[in-house]
Each structure stands twice: as C-alpha cells, then as structure tokens.
Design an enzyme around this catalytic site. Structure first.
Site, PDB file in Angstrom:
ATOM      1  N   ASP A 138     -12.330 -10.211  -1.231  1.00 15.22           N
ATOM      2  CA  ASP A 138     -13.615 -10.419  -0.570  1.00 15.22           C
ATOM      3  C   ASP A 138     -14.611  -9.447  -1.199  1.00 15.22           C
ATOM      4  OD1 ASP A 138     -12.958  -7.958   0.806  1.00 15.22           O
ATOM      5  OD2 ASP A 138     -12.160  -9.102   2.485  1.00 15.22           O
ATOM      6  N   GLU A 146       0.797  -1.233   0.000  1.00 14.62           N
ATOM      7  CA  GLU A 146       0.000   0.000   0.000  1.00 14.62           C
ATOM      8  C   GLU A 146       0.832   1.286   0.000  1.00 14.62           C
ATOM      9  OE1 GLU A 146      -2.751  -0.461   3.265  1.00 14.62           O
ATOM     10  OE2 GLU A 146      -3.581  -2.317   2.429  1.00 14.62           O
ATOM     11  N   HIS A 160     -10.506  -5.846  -2.264  1.00 16.46           N
ATOM     12  CA  HIS A 160     -11.537  -5.744  -1.230  1.00 16.46           C
ATOM     13  C   HIS A 160     -12.693  -4.974  -1.872  1.00 16.46           C
ATOM     14  CE1 HIS A 160      -9.005  -7.406   1.852  1.00 16.46           C
ATOM     15  NE2 HIS A 160      -8.075  -6.507   1.628  1.00 16.46           N
ATOM     16  N   ASN A 193       2.054  -4.580  -3.447  1.00 19.65           N
ATOM     17  CA  ASN A 193       0.648  -4.921  -3.241  1.00 19.65           C
ATOM     18  C   ASN A 193      -0.131  -3.672  -2.837  1.00 19.65           C
ATOM     19  OD1 ASN A 193      -1.352  -7.113  -2.897  1.00 19.65           O
ATOM     20  ND2 ASN A 193      -1.294  -6.602  -0.726  1.00 19.65           N
ATOM     21  N   GLU A 218      -6.235 -10.404  -1.995  1.00 17.19           N
ATOM     22  CA  GLU A 218      -7.015 -10.273  -0.763  1.00 17.19           C
ATOM     23  C   GLU A 218      -8.505 -10.157  -1.093  1.00 17.19           C
ATOM     24  OE1 GLU A 218      -5.443  -7.240   1.878  1.00 17.19           O
ATOM     25  OE2 GLU A 218      -3.391  -7.579   1.181  1.00 17.19           O
TER      26      GLU A 218
END
Length: 473
Positions: A279, A172, A249, A213, A277
C-alpha cells in the site's frame, strides 16, 4: 531462452486456458450478490488478474473474511487471482486458548478462493504480534516453546495441506538495524527458531512454498541485508525456504530506488520473491497531484516485480480504502489502496494495469477532471440542508454522472432533489437525474439534500465523480 522469457511463454499458454476457467469462475461469482451495473466499470476496463497472468505473475489482495460478499466480494473475485487473510490465520485468531482452535474465518477465505479460481497466501504462522497471552506471556524453556510452536504449525498448516500456495512461515524477525527482534521465540529458543519453524511447515504441507516476510526491506539497507544473510545461511544449511516476502507498506514519495535491484539479489540466492503487503499512503484528504503520483508509484512497484523472473507476484494490503488499516495506525494518513471507499478505481488501479501491459485508450488522465463545492445552507437541532455543485473541469463532455463521498461524522441523507441519492453506511452516491446527465466542459450541475446529524456535522473532505477524484472548490 532467458528464464523471464520462459516464464512469459509458459504463461501465455496458461492465460489461454484461464479464459475458459475464468468464464466458469465468473459464472459462479454471478450466483452471489451483484452490484448495480452502473456501479461497476465497463467491460473494457482492465482486469488485473488476467493482465498479471499474461506476465507470468499473480496479483492479489488481502481480505477480511466477513466482507466477502456484495460489491467487495465481487471485485475480489473478478480482479484478483490470489487472496491473503488479513487476520484470520494469525495465531491469536485460530488458537486463542491453547489446544482450542477456531477455523471459521480462515475456512471462509480458503473456500472463497477455491470457488473463484484463486490461490491463497497463508499469513502467518509465527509472528511476535497478535499472539494469544498464553504464548506471549508464558514461561518457556527452549524445548517447551519449540514444541508449542511446531505443534501449532503442524495443526494449522496441516489443516490446509494442499490448499495454500505460499505460507508466510515467519513474519518480521528483524529490527530496523538488522539485529534479531527479541520476540518470545527469539528470546526463548534463539536464532534456530526460524529454521525450526520452516522445517515444521515443510513437514505439515510439503507442497506449499515457504517464505520469511518483513517490512522496510524493499530497498537495499541494513535490515534487508540482514534478511539476505539469513536466507543465504538457511540455504547453506539445507533449511527449506522457498521465498522472501517484501511487505512494501510505503509512503508517497518514498519508493526505494533500489527496489528492483533488491528483488534481483534475493532471486540470485535461488529463492522466489513476492511483494506481499503493498500500500502507498499519503496525507489526507488527497490532492489530484498526490493521486497522480500514487499512480506512478504503484506502476513502478509493479514494473519492478515484472522485470525480475523470480518475482512471483504482488499482493495489495486491501484493495479499497474502506478496508485499509492505515487510518487506524497513522494519524492523518490514508487513501493508500487502488480503490476508494466507494469501490471506485483510483488512478493507482490504472497505473498497476499499465505496468502489467494494459494500454490506455489515450483519453486524458481523469485526475483533476472535476471540482466539487459543498455548502451547508442551513442547520438545526439534528437536521441540515446542503447544496453540492459539480463542475466539469476537463475538456471532454460528461454524459451521465455519479458523485460519491463518505460521511466523516455519521450523517445520513433523508431527502434529495436534482439527483438520486443512496447511502450504505457512511458511503453515499448521488446519481444524475434524467434532465441533468450531461455536463459540458467548464459547465456545472447543482443538487441539494436534507440530512440528519448527531454529535457533529463535519463536511466531507473528498469526492469522486465516476471513479475520478475531484478537487474541492
């Protein structure tokens, strides 16, 4: 032959071999605690790790080390061929005090993976969050913090040399507008900290693939373009970078239309790409329509990765709603993962499987095939009596049923009739009696129980019947 075809051809050979290897892994997994046979899907149900291998990718999950046992551990080992420690490898977890390291959580994840034939995604070496105070609040010159950072990388990546498949080396680094996030590393060291971190990771573990990432970079936008330009610049400088992680996300209804094109443009820079990641959250309690849409969106994200030759794989950020970070960070949202809180597959699980080549048997989509009525008939002091009605709203007879829910306020069941009720923590499962196992289309069964409560007796808001989400009636 195109690169994608080469990957698929090679993977076919790997899958054939994995049938032998997987058998050994399954035998090993069987040594640990196993759920009751009725708690698991039939053998004919899809196995995500095998389907993914046939497509030449991996399918992984983030895990919590302390939960890698029982049903949670069994599903992790059986369904996924890659695992990521959710927190156990972050700086604050392993080096809370300068020079003093704690490895128990990270070791547990790596050991579990190796025992189950899985790869490990190391997460994460350099990140602005979950840093110990001595790093985030230290007084640093560029040289001193660079030394601290590279020493930390050398120690952690070096400890697991040869055992980590991918490292999220830098996590990030960008703001939403594409400018650099003003982390302690950015402000003290400057733009070069990313290249410094990647070089240190390569020195510590030459075999691991090194990634940068970030989140909200799944589609083409200002932030993903900044990441694209960073990768291009690092490649031009000869800095070791092997891949880009797109966290994903996502919110229901907001899967970027440019996802596959964005994956492809990074691949065209000669780097790998991974969905790291994934979801897809929604407002809760979920409706049947929401769960059906979530299935379609998990399928679409998975298909976008499969379609690009250099998309290495996908990791869901926790496979079960009972281990999801979403409710703690997004008020009113949840149900973001492929399994519910009771470890039952949701429609999203089947959407993933379909994108990986699994062919459904043509039976009706289970979403909305049941309706549940819940009513408290009497309540006193710390006790209550409740009645539950389960209706089969599908066109197919049900033969044997298990109704699952989670208590929202810490209640517990003390006695039940017309069903066998078991409870573990907040999770409750009610199984049919011998005389009411069949529910014809349009018919219903009713059972009841006594329970205890303290502080509140809020009704459950979601039920699943044999793994299928039900509507509330």
């Amino acid at each position: 032959m195109k690169p994608q075809s080469l990957r698929r051809a090679a993977s076919a050979i790997l899958v054939a071999a994995s049938l032998v290897i997987g058998g050994a892994a399954s035998a090993h997994a069987a040594d640990g605690p196993q759920p009751a046979a009725a708690d698991r899907q039939a053998a004919a149900e899809p196995v995500l790790r095998d389907l993914a291998a046939a497509q030449g990718i991996y399918y992984g999950t983030a895990v919590t080390a302390s939960k890698l046992n029982g049903t949670y551990g069994t599903i992790t080992g059986e369904q996924f061929d890659s695992i990521t420690p959710g927190n156990e490898m972050k700086w604050g977890s392993v080096e809370a005090t300068r020079g003093s390291f704690t490895w128990s959580g990270a070791d547990a994840v790596v050991d579990f993976a190796e025992a189950h034939g899985q790869r490990v995604r190391g997460h994460t070496l350099v990140w602005h969050s979950q840093l110990p105070d001595w790093v985030s609040n230290g007084t640093w010159t560029a040289d001193t913090l660079r030394t601290v950072m590279t020493d930390h990388i050398a120690t952690e990546a070096g400890r697991y040399q040869g055992r980590i498949d991918h490292w999220d080396v830098v996590n990030e680094p960008f703001n939403e507008d594409g400018t650099r996030r003003q982390s302690v590393f950015q402000t003290a060291i400057g733009d070069s900290y990313i290249a410094d971190a990647l070089r240190a990771a390569r020195a510590a573990d030459p075999a691991a693939k090194l990634y940068v990432n970030d989140y909200n970079v799944e589609g083409v936008n200002a932030k993903s373009t900044a990441l694209y330009n960073l990768v291009k610049s690092l490649k031009e400088q000869g800095v070791p970078i092997d891949g880009v992680g797109l966290q994903a996300h996502l919110i229901l209804g907001q899967v970027p239309s440019t996802l596959q094109a964005n994956i492809q443009r990074f691949a065209d820079l000669d780097v790998d790409v991974a969905i790291t990641e994934l979801d897809i959250r929604m407002t809760v309690p979920p409706t049947s329509a929401q769960l059906a849409q979530q299935k379609a969106e998990y399928k679409a994200v998975t298909a976008a990765c499969v379609a690009v030759a250099r998309c290495e794989g996908i990791t869901v950020w926790g496979f079960t709603d009972s281990d999801s970070w979403i409710p703690d960070f997004f008020d009113g949202y949840g149900a973001a993962t492929p399994y519910d809180e009771n470890f039952q597959p949701k429609p999203a699980y089947y959407g993933i499987a379909e994108a990986l080549g699994w062919v459904d048997d043509g039976s009706p989509d289970p979403v909305g095939a049941c309706a549940v009525g819940y009513a408290v008939q009497s309540q006193w002091n710390t006790g209550f009596t409740a009645q539950v009605t389960v209706r089969n709203t599908s066109t197919t007879a049900i033969s044997g049923w298990r109704l699952a829910w989670s208590w929202p306020a810490g209640q517990s069941v003390t006695q039940a009739w017309n069903a066998t009720v078991t409870q573990s923590g907040a999770a409750v499962t009610a199984a049919n009696a011998s005389y009411n196992a069949a529910i014809a289309p349009g018919a219903a069964v009713t059972f009841g129980f006594n329970g205890s409560w303290s502080g509140g007796n809020t009704a459950p808001t979601a039920f699943t019947l044999n793994g299928t989400a039900c509507t509330m009636s």
